[in-house]
Design an enzyme around this catalytic site. Structure first.
Site, short mmCIF file in Angstrom:
data_model
loop_
_atom_site.label_atom_id
_atom_site.label_comp_id
_atom_site.label_asym_id
_atom_site.label_seq_id
_atom_site.Cartn_x
_atom_site.Cartn_y
_atom_site.Cartn_z
CB CYS A 62 8.07 1.26 -12.29
SG CYS A 62 8.76 0.74 -10.70
CD GLU A 110 10.89 3.26 -13.96
OE1 GLU A 110 10.84 2.42 -13.03
OE2 GLU A 110 10.37 4.39 -13.88
CE LYS A 112 6.64 5.29 -13.37
NZ LYS A 112 7.93 5.17 -12.63
CB VAL A 116 12.39 1.78 -4.29
CG1 VAL A 116 13.53 2.17 -5.20
CG2 VAL A 116 11.22 2.74 -4.49
C1 ACM Z 1 9.04 3.50 -9.76
O1 ACM Z 1 7.98 3.81 -10.32
N1 ACM Z 1 10.18 3.50 -10.41
C2 ACM Z 1 9.05 3.14 -8.34
#
Ligand code: ACM
Length: 265
Positions: A142, A38, A109, A169
């Site tokens: 992510c 990402e 996203k 994370v």
């Molecule tokens: C994330 O979505 N970068 C934790």
């Protein structure tokens, strides 16, 4: 089909350095599809929308996309990468599919994580499959992993391989992706970043451990927490077309959506 990922630690705000690193690391690679993390070229932990705006690019007029397109052309390769995208006055945390002829598809996203909500606009493009070299691939980014609806929406549309650029994370995505692959009978390539970003908002430590999981939930490749690593793995996308769990059970056709109506309210 030969697929893979490049796990590394992008330097915040230094797009040229990050592009050079990816170019050097993928130089001469023999693969059909490589997934990058990402926000692989800008870094992740923006101070505010203004800082993000200074680093985001319009995908149709982007040095990053041009460099990656040349890389794809040189090595007859497809790349899925995270990308800070500007479209007019909107800023998206996006994933791009780039091939030998340039930009092919964009996903923005839809589930923004934590402070991303303060500087990114939420994605506005439906989840959809794209076919490359006879395999159907789907993009997600992510934190989308925590919503089973995302992988399911892609699987229902015939996706064989989920490409999953990440800057994780939290520590349990990788385990969850094993279930996502089993319940949908798909492959997943999670390309996570490594390293630490110390920024005005604080410090973030990224968890590495990128992985490739097959349709039965077997982990075919798994990296450690902090090494740069280019991993290449041969897979058979046709295995994802096989959805029979027993002779009487089809993973997708056995669903009873009329009893899940609460999900759609
Ligand atoms: C994330 O979505 N970068 C934790």
């Amino acid at each position: 089909m030969i697929v893979g990922y490049f796990q590394f630690s992008p330097e915040f705000g230094n797009k040229d350095t990050n592009l050079e690193k990816v170019q050097d690391s993928l130089s001469g690679v023999n693969a059909d599809l490589i997934v990058l993390p990402e926000l692989a070229f800008t870094g992740y932990y923006f101070e505010d929308r203004n800082e993000l705006s200074g680093l985001a690019e319009d995908a149709s007029d982007s040095n990053t996309v041009n460099v990656l397109s040349k890389l794809c052309k040189n090595y007859n390769l497809y790349i899925v990468t995270g990308f800070a995208e500007r479209e007019n006055n909107k800023l998206y945390n996006s994933a791009l599919l780039i091939g030998p002829s340039g930009l092919i598809s964009t996903y923005r996203k839809i589930h923004l994580f934590n402070t991303e909500k303060e500087y990114f606009d939420p994605g506005n493009i439906s989840l959809k499959p794209i076919t490359i070299n006879g395999a159907s691939i789907g993009l997600m980014i992510c934190y989308d992993w925590i919503f089973p609806e995302v992988t399911r929406s892609l699987a229902i549309q015939g996706v064989d391989i989920i490409c999953h650029p990440s800057n994780l994370v939290l520590s349990y995505c990788q385990k969850t992706m094993i279930s996502r692959c089993i319940e949908n009978g798909v492959y997943a390539i999670t390309a996570n970043r490594t390293g630490t970003e110390v920024r005005p908002r604080g410090e973030l430590i990224f968890t590495g451990q990128s992985q490739i999981v097959n349709t039965k939930g077997e982990v075919l490749a798994h990296s450690n927490v902090d090494d740069d690593e280019l991993v290449i793995q041969e897979i058979d996308p046709l295995e994802a077309k096989q959805k029979m769990l027993t002779e009487n059970n089809h993973l997708l056709n056995d669903r009873r959506p009329e009893y899940y109506d609460v999900l759609y309210k």
